[in-house]
Design a protein around this motif. Sequence first.
Motif: not given
Length: 325
Positions: A5, A7, A54-56, A58, A60, A89-90, A92
């Motif tokens: 992950r 952040e 991208i929201t965190l 996440r 990748p 990206s959008r 997990d």
Amino acid sequence: MHALRFERFGGPEVLSVGEVADPVAGDGMAVVAVNAASVNPSDVMVVSGGVEGITLPRIPGRDFAGVVLEGPDAWVGAEVWGTGGDVGSRLDGSHAERIALPVSALARKPGTLDFAEAATVGVNFVVGWLGAIETAELAPGETIAVFGVSGGVGGAVAQIARATGAQRIVGIAPHAPAVGTPAAEVIDEFVPFDVDTDVPAEIRRITGGRGADVVYDAVGGVTTPSAVASLAHRGRLVVISAIGTSTAEIDLRDFYHRDLRMLGADSRKLDVTAFAERLKRISPYFERGQFRPLPIAQTFDLAHGPEAYRAVAEKKVRGRVVIQP
């Protein structure tokens, strides 16, 4: 489960492996145990913040291959593969022990590929197929020139072109594909992309003065002027990237006098279900042996995921990098 992950955005150093909640197969969803997941340059770009939306935090990772753990009875236990413009990206992603997906995104893995091999296919072959077949409409008997033929997408395009009947395949890159690799075995001619080589002149020489019906530019930016100049009359240029510069200068009079077309292909617009539909089209080529998986240079376990990203980011290896959770 354990997962890789981040952040905050940055280099591989922002990645860490930790314990996160197991994904759940809600309505219309399935959970897949990830046996293998490759690391693509686009994954590195996501982590660095080079991709919008991208929201965190996440997890990748786009490409994966594994076994369905939860979902419809007909799918449980099935060996599957997948990828998606939204995965990692959008949604997990695959650099974890498990991943949740819509049931509509499940596609059975070809039996001719093991999990690690299957994990190298998604982005490279689907992007190659999207650009060469769906966008440029490469036809049997045509000539295609592939800029970046030694890379993942370029190497996949060369195989796609051969299997779908291209008459001549010209590969262009700073270095030729390694001997014995699938790309090296399917291209007819190789032209080095360097300061000493007039690439368009070489392609015209190879094609008897015509140029290429299709140019697939898997590099873009620094290669665009040469790519345009390499086209035959009414040729089609496919652009999927822009390296070094996001702008290019071309002679517009020459462009319209030769009836040229420049086409963009953005795989990020395809979600995981749209990718699955294309993997189903590609799968028979692997089953018949017409497509071969890309060479794997190095594998890592999940605990060493940041090192896998560093290998890709620093271009330390030639070949695919795979994480095996």
